[in-house]
Design an enzyme around this catalytic site. Structure first.
Site, short mmCIF file in Angstrom:
data_model
loop_
_atom_site.label_atom_id
_atom_site.label_comp_id
_atom_site.label_asym_id
_atom_site.label_seq_id
_atom_site.Cartn_x
_atom_site.Cartn_y
_atom_site.Cartn_z
N ASP A 333 1.23 3.05 -10.04
CA ASP A 333 0.90 3.18 -8.48
C ASP A 333 -0.58 1.60 -8.50
OD1 ASP A 333 0.35 2.94 -6.10
OD2 ASP A 333 -1.51 3.49 -6.25
N ASP A 335 -2.44 -0.09 -5.47
CA ASP A 335 -3.53 0.22 -4.99
C ASP A 335 -3.86 1.65 -4.59
OD1 ASP A 335 -3.22 -2.01 -3.33
OD2 ASP A 335 -1.85 -1.38 -2.29
N TYR A 344 -3.92 -2.67 3.34
CA TYR A 344 -2.21 -3.71 4.35
C TYR A 344 -3.47 -5.47 3.45
CZ TYR A 344 -1.34 -0.33 6.89
OH TYR A 344 -0.45 1.10 7.18
N ASN A 376 4.00 1.80 -2.39
CA ASN A 376 5.00 1.48 -0.60
C ASN A 376 3.77 0.45 -0.47
OD1 ASN A 376 6.41 3.45 -1.02
ND2 ASN A 376 4.39 5.17 -1.44
N CYS A 418 13.91 5.99 3.85
CA CYS A 418 14.92 5.09 2.72
C CYS A 418 14.10 5.75 1.19
CB CYS A 418 14.41 3.10 2.76
SG CYS A 418 11.83 4.09 2.18
N ARG A 421 10.42 4.67 -0.99
CA ARG A 421 8.59 5.31 -0.47
C ARG A 421 8.76 5.71 -1.17
NH1 ARG A 421 4.85 3.60 3.16
NH2 ARG A 421 3.93 5.22 3.79
#
Length: 502
Positions: A333, A335, A344, A376, A418, A421
């Site tokens: 992953d 973040d 963001y 994501n 989706c 995600r």
């Protein structure tokens, strides 16, 4: 309660009775039945016949003669249900088996990895059972045998499934159970019943079965000398077989050296051992001429066969590590795992590595593992940043950590439906494809439950490296590491590095 059934088979005639019993049983039907045709050859042989009641839910896959452990792995990886029930092709479930299976699996605590069925072995009436029949009857008391064993799919994913180094239907079930217990899972017994008839076998079958001694050697190498007690087994007569074989070899050597008296004494010792062994096998049996002759002949052949296979197994098992060993790829992953989580973030200047990130990624590369990133980025869907900004941040991460073999980014929001995600498996599956590995050959490392769930849905193992943002409930049942280095050490197989159900 949703479950699948997996049956590995060599296309034996007994499969028809197994499937007929399953088709006729009452209760919740399996979502899928996977028949794994393990006959050698590219297509496994002739077509397997499926009863009408199972046709619509049955899938036949071929494994090409890889052995029952690998065949079962192929089978359960074709499923997506929370539970997978394994049956052998020579058993027959009882009429209420689905009902009892549902009751066995209902409301089990999440740390329960598997629930075993109860095996019944019908023996002939009116006479004593033969040596082969008594051996088969022992299955009724065996622990965790896959003649009827239901496993939670999550447990199969995180354990890597059955150890494919076991080439026979012997010990691979106990090995999986012990590895699950080592990881903190528990196993339970259910109430459902399955009949295991005694199938016909040649009179020398007991000699052929001695190949299982090599599997015992692998069990000892992986689990230590105490594995017998943990698995409810005993080493049997291996010590006596060693003594008889040594005496026989000594007799031959002494005779060749011209020491006839010593050779005779050694031969007498070997014959005494063989006689005692044969008598112990003959006494509880039917004592027919055929049985006595078979016991006499095989009792002489079993000791050297057992010793040979044990020694062969010891040599092959040197340095063996628990299954499944090192991964082929590590997926990170972004973040909160590789870099500090700046919500963001579209500014490369704000990228800051997490402690140990550079060393962990370097360790993975140094040990030959492919590396990728799975992230994501719902800020794109929310209009809070652009794909170009996300790409700019990714380039900065690559500048700090070096190139990655794949970048998988999901630009969608929670409500977009989706398949990529996280916790959906799409990005993990695509990352594995781009790295040219299979999902189960990957380890996913992340900081929240969605990372673990995405990995498990794809069939990949996972490690959670908690941060202050990790919710306490996300740690339950996850493999947790103290830092990125420990997580990668688990992936490369150096140390356990992380624990489940800690």
């Amino acid at each position: 309660m949703s479950y699948s059934v997996v049956i590995p088979t060599l296309g034996r005639p007994c499969l028809a009775a197994c499937l007929d019993a399953l088709a006729g049983a009452r209760g919740p039907r399996p979502e899928r039945v996977v028949l794994v045709d393990d006959r050698p050859g590219p297509r496994g042989g002739t077509r397997l016949e499926v009863p009408d009641g199972l046709v619509k839910i049955t899938e036949v896959v071929t494994s090409g003669g890889v052995g029952p452990a690998a065949a079962r792995n192929l089978g359960w990886r074709c499923t997506a249900t929370p539970w997978v029930a394994f049956l052998d092709d020579d058993v027959r479930v009882t009429a209420d088996w689905p009902e009892r299976l549902a009751a066995d699996l209902a409301d089990r605590p999440p740390q329960v990895a598997g629930v075993q069925g109860r095996i019944e072995v019908p023996l002939p009436q009116g006479r004593r059972p033969t040596d082969w029949e008594r051996g088969t009857a022992g299955l009724a008391g065996a622990l965790w045998i896959t003649a009827d064993m239901a496993y939670r799919r999550t447990a199969l994913v995180e354990s890597g499934g059955f150890d494919e180094r076991f080439p026979r239907a012997f010990r691979e079930d106990a090995d999986l159970a012990l590895r699950l217990e080592d990881d903190g899972w528990t196993l339970a017994r259910g109430t459902r019943r399955t009949v295991h008839p005694v199938r016909p076998a040649p009179w020398w079958i007991s000699v052929r079965q001695q190949a299982g001694n090599a599997d015992d050697a692998l069990m000892r190498a992986v689990h230590g000398p105490g594995w017998y007690e943990r698995a409810g087994e005993t080493p049997g007569r291996r010590g006596g077989h060693l003594a008889v074989t040594a005496a026989g070899l000594a007799a031959a050597g002494l005779a060749a050296a011209g020491r006839r008296r010593a050779a005779a004494l050694a031969a007498a010792g070997a014959l005494t051992g063989v006689g005692e062994f044969a008598a112990a096998r003959i006494a509880p049996g039917p004592r027919t001429a055929r049985e006595i002759a078979a016991m006499a002949a095989t009792s002489a052949a079993i000791p050297p066969a057992a010793v040979w296979h044990w020694l062969r197994g010891v040599v092959r098992a040197r340095g063996a590590r628990p299954w499944p060993g090192p991964a082929k790829a590590v997926l990170f992953d972004r973040d909160g795992t590789l870099v500090r989580d700046v919500p963001y973030n579209g500014d490369p200047e704000k990228v800051e590595l997490m402690p140990g990130a550079r060393q962990a990624v370097e360790l993975a590369r140094r040990r030959g593992l492919a590396v990728g990133v799975v992230s994501n980025q719902s800020g794109i869907a929310r209009g809070l940043l652009t794909r170009e900004q996300v790409d700019a941040v990714n380039r900065r991460v690559a500048e700090l950590l070096g190139p990655f073999g794949t970048w998988q980014i999901c630009p969608h929001g929670d409500g977009d439906g989706c398949g990529c995600r996280k916790p959906a498996p799409g990005m993990v599956e695509r990352a594995a494809a781009e790295l040219r590995v299979r999902p189960h050959e990957c380890v996913m490392i992340g900081d929240i439950g969605a990372d673990v769930a995405a990995a498990r849905a794809a069939g990949a193992r996972s490690v959670l490296v908690p941060t202050p943002q990790t919710r306490p409930e996300e740690l339950t049942g996850a493999r947790v590491a103290d830092g990125l280095m420990d997580a990668v050490r688990f992936a490369v197989g150096d140390t356990p590095g992380a624990s489940l159900w800690a």
